[in-house]
Design a protein around this motif. Structure first.
Motif, PDB file in Angstrom:
ATOM      1  N   LEU A  75      31.253  60.013  23.846  1.00 29.45           N
ATOM      2  CA  LEU A  75      30.587  60.857  22.858  1.00 29.45           C
ATOM      3  C   LEU A  75      31.175  60.654  21.467  1.00 29.45           C
ATOM      4  O   LEU A  75      30.488  60.873  20.462  1.00 29.45           O
ATOM      5  CB  LEU A  75      30.686  62.327  23.266  1.00 29.45           C
ATOM      6  CG  LEU A  75      29.775  62.738  24.427  1.00 29.45           C
ATOM      7  CD1 LEU A  75      30.104  64.139  24.904  1.00 29.45           C
ATOM      8  CD2 LEU A  75      28.307  62.649  24.011  1.00 29.45           C
ATOM      9  N   ALA A  76      32.439  60.254  21.399  1.00 31.68           N
ATOM     10  CA  ALA A  76      33.032  59.920  20.109  1.00 31.68           C
ATOM     11  C   ALA A  76      32.261  58.774  19.472  1.00 31.68           C
ATOM     12  O   ALA A  76      32.046  58.744  18.246  1.00 31.68           O
ATOM     13  CB  ALA A  76      34.499  59.532  20.285  1.00 31.68           C
ATOM     14  N   LEU A 191      40.283  56.913   4.769  1.00 33.04           N
ATOM     15  CA  LEU A 191      39.827  56.896   6.153  1.00 33.04           C
ATOM     16  C   LEU A 191      40.446  55.734   6.934  1.00 33.04           C
ATOM     17  O   LEU A 191      40.786  55.877   8.108  1.00 33.04           O
ATOM     18  CB  LEU A 191      38.308  56.804   6.205  1.00 33.04           C
ATOM     19  CG  LEU A 191      37.559  58.075   5.781  1.00 33.04           C
ATOM     20  CD1 LEU A 191      36.081  57.782   5.603  1.00 33.04           C
ATOM     21  CD2 LEU A 191      37.761  59.174   6.819  1.00 33.04           C
ATOM     22  N   ALA A 192      40.601  54.593   6.267  1.00 28.67           N
ATOM     23  CA  ALA A 192      41.216  53.439   6.928  1.00 28.67           C
ATOM     24  C   ALA A 192      42.644  53.763   7.369  1.00 28.67           C
ATOM     25  O   ALA A 192      43.062  53.398   8.475  1.00 28.67           O
ATOM     26  CB  ALA A 192      41.208  52.238   5.990  1.00 28.67           C
ATOM     27  N   ALA A 193      43.372  54.464   6.521  1.00 20.79           N
ATOM     28  CA  ALA A 193      44.751  54.830   6.856  1.00 20.79           C
ATOM     29  C   ALA A 193      44.791  55.792   8.038  1.00 20.79           C
ATOM     30  O   ALA A 193      45.599  55.637   8.970  1.00 20.79           O
ATOM     31  CB  ALA A 193      45.435  55.446   5.639  1.00 20.79           C
ATOM     32  N   LEU A 194      43.910  56.792   8.028  1.00 19.46           N
ATOM     33  CA  LEU A 194      43.888  57.785   9.111  1.00 19.46           C
ATOM     34  C   LEU A 194      43.444  57.164  10.433  1.00 19.46           C
ATOM     35  O   LEU A 194      44.001  57.463  11.493  1.00 19.46           O
ATOM     36  CB  LEU A 194      42.951  58.942   8.734  1.00 19.46           C
ATOM     37  CG  LEU A 194      43.396  59.800   7.542  1.00 19.46           C
ATOM     38  CD1 LEU A 194      42.311  60.808   7.184  1.00 19.46           C
ATOM     39  CD2 LEU A 194      44.701  60.519   7.857  1.00 19.46           C
ATOM     40  N   ILE A 195      42.441  56.306  10.362  1.00 19.31           N
ATOM     41  CA  ILE A 195      41.942  55.647  11.578  1.00 19.31           C
ATOM     42  C   ILE A 195      43.011  54.730  12.158  1.00 19.31           C
ATOM     43  O   ILE A 195      43.189  54.645  13.378  1.00 19.31           O
ATOM     44  CB  ILE A 195      40.647  54.880  11.269  1.00 19.31           C
ATOM     45  CG1 ILE A 195      39.496  55.878  11.082  1.00 19.31           C
ATOM     46  CG2 ILE A 195      40.305  53.881  12.383  1.00 19.31           C
ATOM     47  CD1 ILE A 195      38.254  55.294  10.484  1.00 19.31           C
ATOM     48  N   GLY A 363      31.684  60.344  12.088  1.00 18.25           N
ATOM     49  CA  GLY A 363      31.908  58.947  11.729  1.00 18.25           C
ATOM     50  C   GLY A 363      33.291  58.459  12.106  1.00 18.25           C
ATOM     51  O   GLY A 363      33.474  57.321  12.551  1.00 18.25           O
ATOM     52  N   PHE A 364      34.280  59.309  11.934  1.00 16.22           N
ATOM     53  CA  PHE A 364      35.668  58.959  12.227  1.00 16.22           C
ATOM     54  C   PHE A 364      35.830  58.545  13.686  1.00 16.22           C
ATOM     55  O   PHE A 364      36.404  57.499  13.998  1.00 16.22           O
ATOM     56  CB  PHE A 364      36.575  60.159  11.918  1.00 16.22           C
ATOM     57  CG  PHE A 364      38.039  59.853  11.939  1.00 16.22           C
ATOM     58  CD1 PHE A 364      38.706  59.459  10.783  1.00 16.22           C
ATOM     59  CD2 PHE A 364      38.765  59.967  13.111  1.00 16.22           C
ATOM     60  CE1 PHE A 364      40.062  59.174  10.809  1.00 16.22           C
ATOM     61  CE2 PHE A 364      40.123  59.683  13.146  1.00 16.22           C
ATOM     62  CZ  PHE A 364      40.773  59.286  11.987  1.00 16.22           C
ATOM     63  N   THR A 365      35.323  59.371  14.598  1.00 13.01           N
ATOM     64  CA  THR A 365      35.491  59.068  16.019  1.00 13.01           C
ATOM     65  C   THR A 365      34.631  57.880  16.456  1.00 13.01           C
ATOM     66  O   THR A 365      35.009  57.133  17.367  1.00 13.01           O
ATOM     67  CB  THR A 365      35.143  60.294  16.886  1.00 13.01           C
ATOM     68  OG1 THR A 365      33.835  60.771  16.544  1.00 13.01           O
ATOM     69  CG2 THR A 365      36.152  61.406  16.670  1.00 13.01           C
TER      70      THR A 365
END
Length: 453
Positions: A75-76, A191-195, A363-365
């Motif tokens: 689901l992510a 977002l790149a850093a968090l991902i 979007g993140f997941t």
């Protein structure tokens, strides 16, 4: 936009519509109907069983993550921008009727997704790091001996991860962030850093993260959507009527939406339905194959939860767009149409922030889930070492997705998904009898065990 890019966009759209209508639609329809008849409407009759297996502990189970973590990871990937901005794209290009055809493809596609997950676990391997890996590449090669098609699927998965799982997600996520003063590239860097922090932890960390964030984001988004529909309850039935009129061509195309013919609604609805649910594309069995299970059919049953939940979210989003009239507002596209609808529906600017937060979480997941699929595709092709390195390339590409033209991103994403689906359907068709025999044996003699390999 240059004349050349407009022509390229038009040609790509035409090509993808042709693939969808003349190859994908008949393929999914016939195969989906075949499984539905042979297994007696199991998508509906076994749905309760599907939910019951989410938290159930199994004896002698083998795998790396729980079923709840596995379906949360699925689901992510499913709960991405396709459920939000993708719905705006569907309605603006295919009319309200696209929603109806999304339900059709989700129903038939869930049967195919079930089959792919049964096969994914049945033919899965354990790698040299003790992790279970599976997916279409394994049942294409081990089950049918189609090694070249297995490699082609991996290549398509890699390209899809970059377009669908990376560029399309970050592109939609950064659109509303510009309104709060954050540039797309800066947003992409953050977002790149968090991902990267989650991605380097592998499937266990991704699954744990998904099992927390997926239920939270779904609950928050659906709660606000329900409030909007309650406030606009007088428009819900007319909107549903409009959906079916548009889907079946009963309403003339002069109603204020683009391309509202049956063919257009069907084509767009199928594309968006496949994009939103990933039903039949093959990424679900890749994600699901790491689950702890003692029977392949159990994984197939659990996989039915995902398309059902995704279509609930898509339908809620679509009804919000229709009941608030946002779909008829000129100049609105993608995420901006949804933020407008939520702001209008709630009568407050908070609606805009609800969509922004949901979009970032969705979007993140999704980016994480697709990164994992790309890693497994590269592992199959070139080994674990190169796959680990690709993760860093994937993270570095994230900020650049924010700078790509939005329409072209969605078209390229659709083409990649279509390619994956066609190759995966070949594998499922070739092993369809295996799925039916194993399923009937489990349904009739459970808890009898069937070998997984």
């Amino acid at each position: 936009m240059s004349f050349m890019s407009i022509n390229l966009k038009a040609y790509l759209e035409l090509f993808n519509e042709g693939l969808t209508f003349y190859i994908v639609f008949p393929f999914i329809a016939l195969l989906g109907i075949y499984f539905t008849i042979k297994l007696k409407g199991f998508q509906v009759l076994k749905l309760k069983t599907s939910f019951s297996h989410l938290l159930k502990q199994q004896k002698n189970a083998q795998g790396n993550i729980s079923h709840f973590e596995a379906i949360s990871t699925v689901l992510a990937g499913n709960f991405g921008t396709g459920n939000i901005s993708g719905m705006a794209v569907a309605i603006s290009t295919g009319g309200p009727g696209a929603l109806v055809w999304m339900w059709v493809i989700a129903f038939l596609g869930s049967a195919i997704q079930y089959a792919s997950c049964v096969l994914g676990v049945k033919y899965r391997n354990k790698d040299n790091q003790g992790e279970f890996v599976g997916g279409p590449m394994y049942y294409l090669s081990k089950g049918l001996g189609l090694n070249k098609l297995a490699k082609l699927f991996c290549l398509l998965t890699l390209f899809a991860a970059i377009t669908v799982g990376n560029f399309a997600q970050i592109n939609s996520m950064t659109l509303p962030m510009q309104k709060v003063g954050i540039s797309p590239f800066s947003c992409g860097l953050i977002l790149a850093a968090l991902i990267g922090l989650v991605l380097v932890g592998g499937i266990q960390r991704i699954a744990r993260f998904a099992s927390v964030i997926v239920p939270l984001k779904a609950f928050l988004y659906l709660a606000f959507a329900l409030v909007i529909l309650f406030l606009n309850s007088s428009q819900v039935l007319p909107s549903l009527k409009l959906m079916f009129e548009s889907a079946l061509g009963w309403k003339a195309s002069a109603g204020g939406f683009l391309g509202a013919t049956t063919l257009k609604a069907l084509s767009i609805g199928f594309n968006r339905g496949i994009f939103a649910t990933d039903a039949g594309t093959g990424i679900v069995p890749i994600l699901q194959s790491s689950a702890r299970t003692d029977h392949p059919v159990i994984d197939g049953l659990v996989s039915l939860v995902a398309p059902f939940m995704v279509m609930v979210v898509c339908t809620m989003t679509g009804l919000v767009l229709l009941t608030t009239g946002a779909w008829q507002q000129p100049g609105l596209q993608s995420t901006n149409m949804v933020t407008y609808a939520f702001s209008q529906g709630l009568g407050h600017q908070i609606g805009e922030y609800v969509v922004i937060v949901a979009l970032l979480m969705f979007g993140f997941t999704t980016i994480l889930a697709w990164a994992f699929c790309a890693e497994k595709a590269i592992t199959y092709l070139w080994g674990v070492s190169l796959a680990r390195r690709f993760n860093y390339v994937y993270i570095l590409l994230i900020p650049f997705g924010a700078l790509i033209q939005v329409d072209l991103v969605w078209i390229l994403a659709d083409l990649c998904i279509t390619g994956m689906l066609i190759v995966n359907l070949i594998g499922i068709t070739g092993l369809s009898q295996t799925v039916i025999v194993d399923s009937r044996q489990y349904f009739e003699t459970s808890p009898a065990k069937i070998p997984m390999g």
